[in-house]
Design an enzyme around this catalytic site. Structure first.
Site, PDB file in Angstrom:
ATOM      1  N   CYS A   1       0.990  -1.352   0.043  1.00 15.71           N
ATOM      2  CA  CYS A   1       0.060   0.005   0.138  1.00 15.71           C
ATOM      3  C   CYS A   1       0.799   1.113  -0.086  1.00 15.71           C
ATOM      4  CB  CYS A   1      -0.801  -0.059   1.094  1.00 15.71           C
ATOM      5  SG  CYS A   1      -2.084  -1.442   1.252  1.00 15.71           S
TER       6      CYS A   1
ATOM      7  N   HIS B   1      -3.609   6.956   3.117  1.00 20.60           N
ATOM      8  CA  HIS B   1      -3.828   5.780   2.519  1.00 20.60           C
ATOM      9  C   HIS B   1      -5.103   5.486   3.147  1.00 20.60           C
ATOM     10  CE1 HIS B   1      -4.112   1.709   1.099  1.00 20.60           C
ATOM     11  NE2 HIS B   1      -3.792   1.261   2.401  1.00 20.60           N
TER      12      HIS B   1
ATOM     13  N   ASN C   1     -10.489  -0.230   0.250  1.00 24.66           N
ATOM     14  CA  ASN C   1      -9.206  -0.166  -0.066  1.00 24.66           C
ATOM     15  C   ASN C   1      -8.547  -0.803  -1.205  1.00 24.66           C
ATOM     16  OD1 ASN C   1      -5.981  -0.610   0.299  1.00 24.66           O
ATOM     17  ND2 ASN C   1      -6.207  -1.571   2.269  1.00 24.66           N
TER      18      ASN C   1
HETATM   19  C1  LIG Z   1      -9.994  -5.548  10.000  1.00 21.37           C
HETATM   20  C2  LIG Z   1     -10.882  -4.590  10.715  1.00 21.37           C
HETATM   21  C3  LIG Z   1     -11.803  -3.814  10.115  1.00 21.37           C
HETATM   22  C4  LIG Z   1     -11.318  -5.195  11.871  1.00 21.37           C
HETATM   23  O1  LIG Z   1     -12.213  -4.455  12.592  1.00 21.37           O
HETATM   24  P1  LIG Z   1     -11.961  -4.512  14.258  1.00 21.37           P
HETATM   25  O2  LIG Z   1     -12.679  -3.283  15.118  1.00 21.37           O
HETATM   26  O3  LIG Z   1     -10.452  -4.604  14.643  1.00 21.37           O
HETATM   27  O4  LIG Z   1     -12.496  -5.911  14.419  1.00 21.37           O
HETATM   28  P2  LIG Z   1     -12.052  -7.238  15.320  1.00 21.37           P
HETATM   29  O5  LIG Z   1     -11.169  -8.154  14.241  1.00 21.37           O
HETATM   30  O6  LIG Z   1     -11.415  -6.823  16.503  1.00 21.37           O
HETATM   31  O7  LIG Z   1     -13.354  -8.093  15.458  1.00 21.37           O
HETATM   32  C5  LIG Z   1     -14.270  -7.642  16.272  1.00 21.37           C
HETATM   33  C6  LIG Z   1     -15.597  -8.583  15.944  1.00 21.37           C
HETATM   34  O8  LIG Z   1     -16.186  -8.375  14.902  1.00 21.37           O
HETATM   35  C7  LIG Z   1     -16.315  -9.823  14.055  1.00 21.37           C
HETATM   36  N1  LIG Z   1     -16.226  -9.488  12.575  1.00 21.37           N
HETATM   37  C8  LIG Z   1     -15.157  -9.611  11.922  1.00 21.37           C
HETATM   38  N2  LIG Z   1     -15.415  -9.269  10.686  1.00 21.37           N
HETATM   39  C9  LIG Z   1     -16.725  -9.150  10.754  1.00 21.37           C
HETATM   40  C10 LIG Z   1     -17.552  -8.814   9.612  1.00 21.37           C
HETATM   41  N3  LIG Z   1     -17.124  -8.610   8.380  1.00 21.37           N
HETATM   42  N4  LIG Z   1     -18.924  -8.623  10.046  1.00 21.37           N
HETATM   43  C11 LIG Z   1     -19.352  -8.807  10.989  1.00 21.37           C
HETATM   44  N5  LIG Z   1     -18.547  -9.232  12.383  1.00 21.37           N
HETATM   45  C12 LIG Z   1     -17.125  -9.502  12.062  1.00 21.37           C
HETATM   46  C13 LIG Z   1     -15.081 -10.452  14.589  1.00 21.37           C
HETATM   47  O9  LIG Z   1     -15.160 -11.828  14.548  1.00 21.37           O
HETATM   48  C14 LIG Z   1     -15.048 -10.182  16.356  1.00 21.37           C
HETATM   49  O10 LIG Z   1     -16.026 -10.995  16.778  1.00 21.37           O
HETATM   50  P3  LIG Z   1     -15.639 -11.262  18.271  1.00 21.37           P
HETATM   51  O11 LIG Z   1     -15.788 -10.051  18.969  1.00 21.37           O
HETATM   52  O12 LIG Z   1     -16.922 -12.000  18.857  1.00 21.37           O
HETATM   53  O13 LIG Z   1     -14.485 -12.041  18.455  1.00 21.37           O
HETATM   54  C15 LIG Z   1      -9.856  -3.581  11.309  1.00 21.37           C
HETATM   55  O14 LIG Z   1      -8.883  -4.182  12.304  1.00 21.37           O
HETATM   56  C16 LIG Z   1      -8.940  -3.061  10.240  1.00 21.37           C
HETATM   57  O15 LIG Z   1      -9.388  -2.212   9.443  1.00 21.37           O
HETATM   58  N6  LIG Z   1      -7.546  -3.299  10.332  1.00 21.37           N
HETATM   59  C17 LIG Z   1      -6.631  -2.790   9.423  1.00 21.37           C
HETATM   60  C18 LIG Z   1      -6.686  -2.979   7.933  1.00 21.37           C
HETATM   61  C19 LIG Z   1      -5.887  -3.337   7.295  1.00 21.37           C
HETATM   62  O16 LIG Z   1      -5.011  -4.160   7.707  1.00 21.37           O
HETATM   63  N7  LIG Z   1      -5.749  -3.365   5.865  1.00 21.37           N
HETATM   64  C20 LIG Z   1      -4.752  -3.816   4.868  1.00 21.37           C
HETATM   65  C21 LIG Z   1      -3.659  -3.147   4.950  1.00 21.37           C
HETATM   66  S1  LIG Z   1      -3.539  -1.744   4.187  1.00 21.37           S
END
Ligand SMILES: CC(C)(COP(=O)(O)OP(=O)(O)OC[C@H]1O[C@@H](n2cnc3c(N)ncnc32)[C@H](O)[C@@H]1OP(=O)(O)O)[C@@H](O)C(=O)NCCC(=O)NCCS
Length: 331
Positions: free
Chosen positions: A116, A258, A288
């Site tokens: 990215c 980004h 993204n």
């Molecule tokens: C991926 C991302 C959106 C997840 O959001 P988050 O707030 O961190 O969510 P978590 O992974 O902690 O999950 C929270 C809960 O939602 C659930 N969950 C995950 N994806 C879900 C979805 N699409 N729909 C519904 N629930 C979902 C999980 O299972 C978890 O449930 P639990 O609490 O019962 O275990 C976030 O971490 C993010 O944007 N990270 C960076 C993105 C990235 O790396 N991009 C690529 C590189 S540039």
């Protein structure tokens, strides 16, 4: 000997495939909801490349638009740098496919893989080619078809990614020219390379029945870990950019981060003291798009009047590698 030329962005372009993949569409594919995706990521829809549509196919129209604005012919280019982590093939470079399609032979053409962070890495390489006198015009493109490598059985990652391309022409210019690249900064942390990977199909895990069975040909993401690292690094890089140029946060007309998650952008904006009305956001419409988010955002900000002559623009990225990059432009 005269003064070294400076590098300036003289043309922008972008291109998206037509098909829209909405949160409602994803609700039918995995256990998720529009509400969860919108509140956790800020994404409402993203674009999906057609079967057979590869990274260089998206790069061609974006590049033609940038060349037209710069007012140069493909044969005027001294180099093509294509930032992508989703190339058409492992080799030859997608930049060579792009060069062939544009009719830009015989300039140098190569891909740059910094995930990215790739567009600003490529911008920095273009600046170096220009300042050292090796090229007068460089096409700096980022194009991604991330949906081809997205695991639509993994609800945490499949909601994030979209396809698209952004292009710029970077040209030799006099100091103070519009679009001047004032500063670039690049970095990486290979000790944390496991947080985001696409393990299969390379020389570590060559494509085969085993890699397919283990779904190694799809993006693997430790999202929560990346989230925290991203905010910290984005704040650090923007602070570096501002300090290096002797300006303050108040002088930044537009921050172009980004587009990985709206909450990451908001948390960075708050920590930097740059209010959201001076931060560019289009993640709601495109998700993204990897290396392409920054040049796409630049093109949109430029064409919708968000950028005026003389505005100071800070670009900042963070992605797999881990890698990061920042740049300061005077529009
Ligand atoms: C991926 C991302 C959106 C997840 O959001 P988050 O707030 O961190 O969510 P978590 O992974 O902690 O999950 C929270 C809960 O939602 C659930 N969950 C995950 N994806 C879900 C979805 N699409 N729909 C519904 N629930 C979902 C999980 O299972 C978890 O449930 P639990 O609490 O019962 O275990 C976030 O971490 C993010 O944007 N990270 C960076 C993105 C990235 O790396 N991009 C690529 C590189 S540039």
């Amino acid at each position: 000997m005269g003064e070294c030329p400076r590098a300036a962005i003289t043309g922008c372009g972008m291109y998206f495939p037509e098909r829209v993949l909405s949160n409602a569409d994803l609700e039918k594919m995995v256990e998720t909801s529009d509400e969860w995706i919108t509140t956790r990521t800020g994404i409402r829809e993203r674009r999906l490349a057609a079967p057979g549509q590869a990274a260089s196919d998206l790069a061609v129209p974006a590049s033609r638009q940038a060349l037209a604005e710069a007012g140069i012919a493909p044969t005027d280019l001294g180099a093509i740098i294509l930032a992508t982590m989703t190339p058409d093939m492992l080799f030859p470079s997608s930049a060579c496919f792009l060069q062939g399609a544009l009719g830009a032979t015989p300039c140098a053409a190569f891909d740059l893989l910094a995930a990215c962070s790739g567009y600003v890495y490529a911008l920095s390489m273009a600046q170096a080619l220009i300042v050292s006198g090796q090229a007068r015009h460089v096409l700096v493109v980022a194009s991604e078809v991330l949906t081809k490598f997205t695991d639509y059985e993994d609800r945490t990652s499949c909601i994030l990614f979209g396809d698209g391309a952004g292009a710029t022409v970077v040209s030799a210019a006099a100091p103070g020219a519009p679009g001047e690249v004032l500063y670039t900064t690049l970095g990486a942390d290979g000790a944390n390379s496991g947080s985001m990977t696409l393990p299969g199909g390379g020389s570590r895990y060559p494509a085969g029945p085993e890699s397919l069975e283990q779904r190694l040909h799809y993006i693997k993401l430790r999202g929560r870990e990346v989230f925290q690292l991203a905010v910290r690094k984005i704040v650090e890089v923007v602070n570096d950019c501002v300090a290096a140029c002797g300006i303050t946060m108040a002088d930044v007309s537009l921050l172009v981060p980004h587009q990985m998650n709206l909450r990451i952008i908001q948390a960075s904006s708050e920590r930097l003291g740059i209010p959201m009305d001076r931060v560019f956001v289009n993640i709601d419409r495109y998700g993204n798009t990897g290396a392409a988010t920054v040049p796409i955002a630049l093109h949109e900000a430029h064409t919708n009047g968000r950028l005026k002559r003389g505005d100071l623009v800070v670009l900042v990225t963070f992605g797999a590698g881990l890698s990061w990059s920042g740049a300061v432009l005077r529009w």
